[in-house]
Write a protein that holds these residues in place. Sequence first.
Motif, short mmCIF file in Angstrom:
data_model
loop_
_atom_site.label_atom_id
_atom_site.label_comp_id
_atom_site.label_asym_id
_atom_site.label_seq_id
_atom_site.Cartn_x
_atom_site.Cartn_y
_atom_site.Cartn_z
N THR A 181 34.66 35.93 35.45
CA THR A 181 34.61 35.45 34.07
C THR A 181 34.05 36.45 33.07
OG1 THR A 181 32.41 34.44 34.40
CG2 THR A 181 34.34 33.06 34.85
N ARG A 187 39.42 39.56 34.75
CA ARG A 187 40.52 39.22 33.84
C ARG A 187 41.84 39.82 34.35
NH1 ARG A 187 36.21 40.04 30.19
NH2 ARG A 187 36.74 42.24 29.90
N TYR A 190 43.32 37.65 37.22
CA TYR A 190 44.02 36.46 36.71
C TYR A 190 45.34 36.86 36.05
CZ TYR A 190 40.32 33.01 37.50
OH TYR A 190 39.42 32.16 38.08
#
Length: 324
Positions: A181, A187, A190
Motif C-alpha cells: 500500500t 503499486r 497490482y
Amino acid sequence: MKALAKNRETWLLAAIALLVAVIALRFPAFARPGNLLSVFNDTSILIILALGQMAVILTRSIDLSMASNLAFTGMAVAMTNAAYPEIPVVLLIVMAMAVGTALGALNGALVWKLGIPPIVVTLGTLTIFRGATFVLSGGAWVNADQMSQGFIALPRTAILGLPMLSWFAIAAIAAFHLLMTRTALGRSIYAAGINPTAAVYAGIDVGRTKFLAFCLSGMVAGLSGYLWISRYVIASVEVANGYELSIIAACVIGGVSIAGGIGSVAGAGLGALFLGIIGSALPVINISPFWQLAISGSAIILAVVLNARGERRQGRIILRRAEA
C-alpha cells in the motif's frame, strides 16, 4: 476494487466468527482466548507463506514451488546448525531467507527472461527443489538431538504472552501491508495484474515486477523453512509435502483473484486463518478426515465463485453494438 476487497474481508471475518461459534457448541473450550491464540500460532507459517503467494498471484502468476523451497532451505539451515551449532540463530534465519530468495529469483528469471509460463516453471522447480533436498541430505533426517537449543527455542520464546512464531506472522502482515500500500513495488504488482498492457504504457516493467514478486515469495518460503523445522524439530525430504495446495487455497479463500490484480494482505491472512481453524478444530470434534477435506474444498469452490461474480460486477461495457 477496494470496496469489493473490504466487503470480502468483512464476510470472511464473519464466517470465521460463525465457524468458531459453531465449533464452540460442541467443544466450548475452543473459543477461549488462550486456545484461539494457540490456533493463530499454529497457523502462523501458513499466513506468512500465503502473503508471499499473494504477491505472485496478483501479477497473474503462481508459485507452486513454495513448499519445496521451504523444505530445501529448512534442510540447509538444519544441517548447518547441526554441523556448526555456534553460528547465531539470527544468521541462520538470514541464510534461510537468502537461499529462499535465490530459489525464488530462479523462478522469476525463467518467467521474466525466457517467457515460460509461471505454472510450468514452478511445476518444474517444485520437483527440482524437492530432489535437491534429497541430494543435499542424502535422504537422511536432521533430528531434535542434532539441533542446538537456541535453534529450537526461538519460535517458542514468549513475548507479551505470544510465542515468537506468532510475532513473525504479525511482523510479516505489517511488512506486506506497508509494501503493498505504500511502495512503488506494491503499486506495480497490482498494476501488472490488473492490466499488463496499461502498466507497460505507464512505465512499469511487468517482467521485472513478476521477478521481484517471485523473489518475495522465495524469501518468505526461506524464512518459513527455518520456522517450520525449528517448530516441528525435524528436517526431512518430506517436510511440507503437498503444502503448496494449502497456500494457494488460503489466498483464494481470502479473495486473491487467480486472474491477478485483486486481493489484499488482510484477505490472504484471514484465508489462512480460516483454513487453520478448520484444521485445528474439526479433528477435535471427531469430524472425519474426508469431511475436513470436503469442507476445505467447498470453501475454495465458493471462494472462486464469489471472486468470479465480484470481478464480473466490476467490468464495464466500453463498446456497444450500434443499433440499427
